[in-house]
Design a protein around this motif. Structure first.
Motif, PDB file in Angstrom:
ATOM      1  N   ALA A 185      13.345  -1.411 -11.267  1.00  0.00           N
ATOM      2  CA  ALA A 185      13.496  -1.414  -9.807  1.00  0.00           C
ATOM      3  C   ALA A 185      12.774  -0.207  -9.198  1.00  0.00           C
ATOM      4  O   ALA A 185      12.142  -0.310  -8.138  1.00  0.00           O
ATOM      5  CB  ALA A 185      14.973  -1.390  -9.421  1.00  0.00           C
ATOM      6  N   PHE A 186      12.833   0.929  -9.872  1.00  0.00           N
ATOM      7  CA  PHE A 186      12.133   2.129  -9.425  1.00  0.00           C
ATOM      8  C   PHE A 186      10.625   1.906  -9.444  1.00  0.00           C
ATOM      9  O   PHE A 186       9.915   2.258  -8.486  1.00  0.00           O
ATOM     10  CB  PHE A 186      12.517   3.295 -10.331  1.00  0.00           C
ATOM     11  N   VAL A 187      10.130   1.297 -10.511  1.00  0.00           N
ATOM     12  CA  VAL A 187       8.695   1.003 -10.623  1.00  0.00           C
ATOM     13  C   VAL A 187       8.241   0.088  -9.494  1.00  0.00           C
ATOM     14  O   VAL A 187       7.221   0.341  -8.838  1.00  0.00           O
ATOM     15  CB  VAL A 187       8.375   0.361 -11.990  1.00  0.00           C
ATOM     16  N   ILE A 188       8.997  -0.972  -9.233  1.00  0.00           N
ATOM     17  CA  ILE A 188       8.628  -1.892  -8.144  1.00  0.00           C
ATOM     18  C   ILE A 188       8.752  -1.199  -6.790  1.00  0.00           C
ATOM     19  O   ILE A 188       7.993  -1.490  -5.864  1.00  0.00           O
ATOM     20  CB  ILE A 188       9.490  -3.169  -8.197  1.00  0.00           C
ATOM     21  N   GLY A 189       9.677  -0.267  -6.676  1.00  0.00           N
ATOM     22  CA  GLY A 189       9.792   0.512  -5.443  1.00  0.00           C
ATOM     23  C   GLY A 189       8.529   1.320  -5.171  1.00  0.00           C
ATOM     24  O   GLY A 189       8.037   1.373  -4.036  1.00  0.00           O
ATOM     25  N   ILE A 190       7.993   1.950  -6.209  1.00  0.00           N
ATOM     26  CA  ILE A 190       6.741   2.698  -6.065  1.00  0.00           C
ATOM     27  C   ILE A 190       5.605   1.762  -5.668  1.00  0.00           C
ATOM     28  O   ILE A 190       4.810   2.060  -4.776  1.00  0.00           O
ATOM     29  CB  ILE A 190       6.408   3.434  -7.378  1.00  0.00           C
ATOM     30  N   ILE A 191       5.537   0.601  -6.320  1.00  0.00           N
ATOM     31  CA  ILE A 191       4.485  -0.374  -6.017  1.00  0.00           C
ATOM     32  C   ILE A 191       4.591  -0.864  -4.576  1.00  0.00           C
ATOM     33  O   ILE A 191       3.583  -1.098  -3.906  1.00  0.00           O
ATOM     34  CB  ILE A 191       4.556  -1.544  -7.011  1.00  0.00           C
ATOM     35  N   THR A 192       5.803  -0.997  -4.073  1.00  0.00           N
ATOM     36  CA  THR A 192       6.011  -1.415  -2.684  1.00  0.00           C
ATOM     37  C   THR A 192       5.320  -0.463  -1.722  1.00  0.00           C
ATOM     38  O   THR A 192       4.629  -0.880  -0.777  1.00  0.00           O
ATOM     39  CB  THR A 192       7.516  -1.473  -2.364  1.00  0.00           C
ATOM     40  N   ILE A 193       5.479   0.836  -1.953  1.00  0.00           N
ATOM     41  CA  ILE A 193       4.858   1.833  -1.076  1.00  0.00           C
ATOM     42  C   ILE A 193       3.339   1.834  -1.250  1.00  0.00           C
ATOM     43  O   ILE A 193       2.596   1.906  -0.271  1.00  0.00           O
ATOM     44  CB  ILE A 193       5.440   3.231  -1.356  1.00  0.00           C
ATOM     45  N   LEU A 194       2.872   1.738  -2.493  1.00  0.00           N
ATOM     46  CA  LEU A 194       1.425   1.691  -2.739  1.00  0.00           C
ATOM     47  C   LEU A 194       0.801   0.482  -2.042  1.00  0.00           C
ATOM     48  O   LEU A 194      -0.292   0.572  -1.463  1.00  0.00           O
ATOM     49  CB  LEU A 194       1.145   1.629  -4.240  1.00  0.00           C
ATOM     50  N   ASP A 195       1.493  -0.649  -2.099  1.00  0.00           N
ATOM     51  CA  ASP A 195       1.026  -1.869  -1.448  1.00  0.00           C
ATOM     52  C   ASP A 195       0.810  -1.624   0.048  1.00  0.00           C
ATOM     53  O   ASP A 195      -0.190  -2.041   0.627  1.00  0.00           O
ATOM     54  CB  ASP A 195       2.055  -2.986  -1.677  1.00  0.00           C
ATOM     55  N   TYR A 196       1.737  -0.931   0.671  1.00  0.00           N
ATOM     56  CA  TYR A 196       1.639  -0.662   2.106  1.00  0.00           C
ATOM     57  C   TYR A 196       0.533   0.349   2.404  1.00  0.00           C
ATOM     58  O   TYR A 196      -0.259   0.175   3.339  1.00  0.00           O
ATOM     59  CB  TYR A 196       2.975  -0.143   2.632  1.00  0.00           C
ATOM     60  N   ILE A 197       0.475   1.419   1.608  1.00  0.00           N
ATOM     61  CA  ILE A 197      -0.535   2.460   1.817  1.00  0.00           C
ATOM     62  C   ILE A 197      -1.941   1.864   1.831  1.00  0.00           C
ATOM     63  O   ILE A 197      -2.781   2.231   2.665  1.00  0.00           O
ATOM     64  CB  ILE A 197      -0.428   3.538   0.719  1.00  0.00           C
ATOM     65  N   TYR A 198      -2.192   0.923   0.908  1.00  0.00           N
ATOM     66  CA  TYR A 198      -3.527   0.357   0.784  1.00  0.00           C
ATOM     67  C   TYR A 198      -3.718  -0.933   1.589  1.00  0.00           C
ATOM     68  O   TYR A 198      -4.660  -1.698   1.360  1.00  0.00           O
ATOM     69  CB  TYR A 198      -3.851   0.131  -0.695  1.00  0.00           C
ATOM     70  N   GLY A 199      -2.820  -1.176   2.543  1.00  0.00           N
ATOM     71  CA  GLY A 199      -2.997  -2.275   3.493  1.00  0.00           C
ATOM     72  C   GLY A 199      -2.951  -3.649   2.881  1.00  0.00           C
ATOM     73  O   GLY A 199      -3.701  -4.542   3.302  1.00  0.00           O
ATOM     74  N   GLU A 200      -2.064  -3.851   1.915  1.00  0.00           N
ATOM     75  CA  GLU A 200      -1.997  -5.153   1.264  1.00  0.00           C
ATOM     76  C   GLU A 200      -0.890  -6.013   1.882  1.00  0.00           C
ATOM     77  O   GLU A 200      -0.699  -6.004   3.087  1.00  0.00           O
ATOM     78  CB  GLU A 200      -1.856  -4.964  -0.249  1.00  0.00           C
ATOM     79  N   SER A 201      -0.139  -6.759   1.077  1.00  0.00           N
ATOM     80  CA  SER A 201       0.715  -7.820   1.619  1.00  0.00           C
ATOM     81  C   SER A 201       1.870  -7.333   2.486  1.00  0.00           C
ATOM     82  O   SER A 201       2.272  -8.026   3.423  1.00  0.00           O
ATOM     83  CB  SER A 201       1.263  -8.681   0.477  1.00  0.00           C
ATOM     84  N   THR A 202       2.430  -6.158   2.222  1.00  0.00           N
ATOM     85  CA  THR A 202       3.571  -5.703   3.026  1.00  0.00           C
ATOM     86  C   THR A 202       3.144  -5.201   4.393  1.00  0.00           C
ATOM     87  O   THR A 202       3.944  -5.129   5.317  1.00  0.00           O
ATOM     88  CB  THR A 202       4.325  -4.563   2.310  1.00  0.00           C
ATOM     89  N   ARG A 203       1.868  -4.874   4.550  1.00  0.00           N
ATOM     90  CA  ARG A 203       1.381  -4.265   5.785  1.00  0.00           C
ATOM     91  C   ARG A 203       0.559  -5.194   6.661  1.00  0.00           C
ATOM     92  O   ARG A 203       0.672  -5.180   7.894  1.00  0.00           O
ATOM     93  CB  ARG A 203       0.544  -3.038   5.437  1.00  0.00           C
ATOM     94  N   GLN A 204      -0.253  -6.027   6.064  1.00  0.00           N
ATOM     95  CA  GLN A 204      -1.174  -6.857   6.819  1.00  0.00           C
ATOM     96  C   GLN A 204      -0.462  -7.842   7.742  1.00  0.00           C
ATOM     97  O   GLN A 204      -0.932  -8.122   8.837  1.00  0.00           O
ATOM     98  CB  GLN A 204      -2.106  -7.597   5.861  1.00  0.00           C
ATOM     99  N   ALA A 205       0.662  -8.357   7.296  1.00  0.00           N
ATOM    100  CA  ALA A 205       1.400  -9.318   8.121  1.00  0.00           C
ATOM    101  C   ALA A 205       1.906  -8.652   9.390  1.00  0.00           C
ATOM    102  O   ALA A 205       1.917  -9.236  10.466  1.00  0.00           O
ATOM    103  CB  ALA A 205       2.577  -9.910   7.347  1.00  0.00           C
ATOM    104  N   CYS A 206       2.296  -7.379   9.262  1.00  0.00           N
ATOM    105  CA  CYS A 206       2.771  -6.634  10.432  1.00  0.00           C
ATOM    106  C   CYS A 206       1.617  -6.393  11.379  1.00  0.00           C
ATOM    107  O   CYS A 206       1.746  -6.544  12.591  1.00  0.00           O
ATOM    108  CB  CYS A 206       3.361  -5.292   9.976  1.00  0.00           C
ATOM    109  N   THR A 207       0.446  -6.054  10.832  1.00  0.00           N
ATOM    110  CA  THR A 207      -0.735  -5.824  11.663  1.00  0.00           C
ATOM    111  C   THR A 207      -1.142  -7.085  12.408  1.00  0.00           C
ATOM    112  O   THR A 207      -1.426  -7.081  13.599  1.00  0.00           O
ATOM    113  CB  THR A 207      -1.910  -5.338  10.793  1.00  0.00           C
ATOM    114  N   ALA A 208      -1.132  -8.198  11.657  1.00  0.00           N
ATOM    115  CA  ALA A 208      -1.504  -9.486  12.264  1.00  0.00           C
ATOM    116  C   ALA A 208      -0.521  -9.878  13.361  1.00  0.00           C
ATOM    117  O   ALA A 208      -0.898 -10.365  14.415  1.00  0.00           O
ATOM    118  CB  ALA A 208      -1.571 -10.566  11.182  1.00  0.00           C
TER     119      ALA A 208
END
Length: 212
Positions: A185-208
Motif C-alpha cells: 500500500a505504501f509503494v502504491i501510495g508513492i506511485i500515486t504521487i509520482l503519477d500526478y507529478i508527471y501529469g498522468e492518469s490522476t491529473r489529466q482528468a482534472c485538467t480536462a
C-alpha cells in the motif's frame, strides 16, 4: 531483486506486507468514464488497490488511495503553492483517514525538486518514523518511462516499476514488483504521487475537467 531477508516493514499496515515477492499491475482508468485514477490488480487479476484522481474528487492536488473493498486508506495533498514558491522542494503529504473519512495523521512526506538548485536531487520520501536522517526512501530511474525503482536509505530495492513484454501493446498498463516484507500500500501510495507529478492518469482528468 530478491530481498536478503523477509523482515516486515509496515508503513500503512502489516496486512499489506507479503512474505513473498508480489507482482502488481497498474491499469489506468479511462478519463471519460471515471474521471481518472487507476486500478491495481494482483497476480490473480483481482483488484488490490484503487486510486481516485482529482477528476473524481473535484479538487486539484488531491488523490485518495483505496483498498480492494473501496475503503479509503490514504489522502494525498500537496503543500500550499504560496509556501512552496520560496522553497527548493514541493512537498506532498500522505495522511491516514479516520473511521469517518476525515484526515487523521501524516504517514509520509514526498519531496519533489522545485528549482534549478535541486534538479539534480532525487525525489525522496520520509516517514513518520524518520529520526536521524532527512529521508528513508528515494526514487531512482525514470518514472515516465516506467523504468525506475524505490530504494531505501541503504540502497536496497523495495520495489521495481517497469513494463513486461506482454503489456507493451498498451500504454495504460505497467507492473510493479514489490520485494518480500515491503508494504504494498505504501509503494502504491508513492506511485500515486509520482503519477500526478508527471501529469498522468490522476491529473489529466482534472485538467480536462477544468477546461469545460
Amino acid at each position: 531483486m530478491a530481498a536478503k531477508d523477509n523482515t516486515v516493514m509496515p508503513i500503512i499496515s502489516k496486512m499489506y506486507c507479503s512474505s513473498s515477492q508480489a507482482v502488481l499491475v497498474v491499469r489506468r482508468r479511462p478519463h471519460v468514464i471515471s474521471g481518472g485514477g487507476f486500478v491495481v490488480t494482483d497476480c490473480s487479476q483481482k483488484a488490490a488497490f484503487k486510486v481516485d484522481g482529482c477528476g473524481i474528487l473535484g479538487k486539484k492536488d488531491e488523490m485518495i488511495l483505496r483498498d480492494s473493498d473501496g475503503d479509503a486508506l490514504l489522502l494525498f495533498r500537496r503543500k500550499g503553492a504560496t509556501v512552496e514558491a520560496l522553497s527548493i522542494y514541493r512537498r506532498w503529504r500522505a495522511y491516514s483517514l479516520d473511521y469517518e473519512g476525515s484526515q487523521d495523521q501524516m504517514v509520509f512526506c514526498l519531496k519533489e525538486p522545485n528549482s534549478c538548485l535541486a534538479r539534480t536531487q532525487a525525489i525522496r520520501i520520509s516517514t513518520k518514523a524518520t529520526k536521524n536522517k532527512d529521508w528513508d526512501f528515494e526514487i531512482k530511474g525514470n518514472f515516465p518511462d516506467k523504468d525506475c525503482c524505490i530504494v531505501d536509505s541503504k540502497g536496497k530495492t523495495m520495489a521495481q516499476i517497469g513494463v513486461k513484454k506482454e503489456l507493451m501493446a498498451s500504454e495504460d498498463l505497467y507492473h510493479v514488483v514489490v520485494t518480500p516484507g515491503t508494504d504494498q500500500a505504501f509503494v502504491i501510495g508513492i506511485i500515486t504521487i509520482l503519477d500526478y507529478i508527471y501529469g498522468e492518469s490522476t491529473r489529466q482528468a482534472c485538467t480536462a475537467k477544468s477546461k469545460h
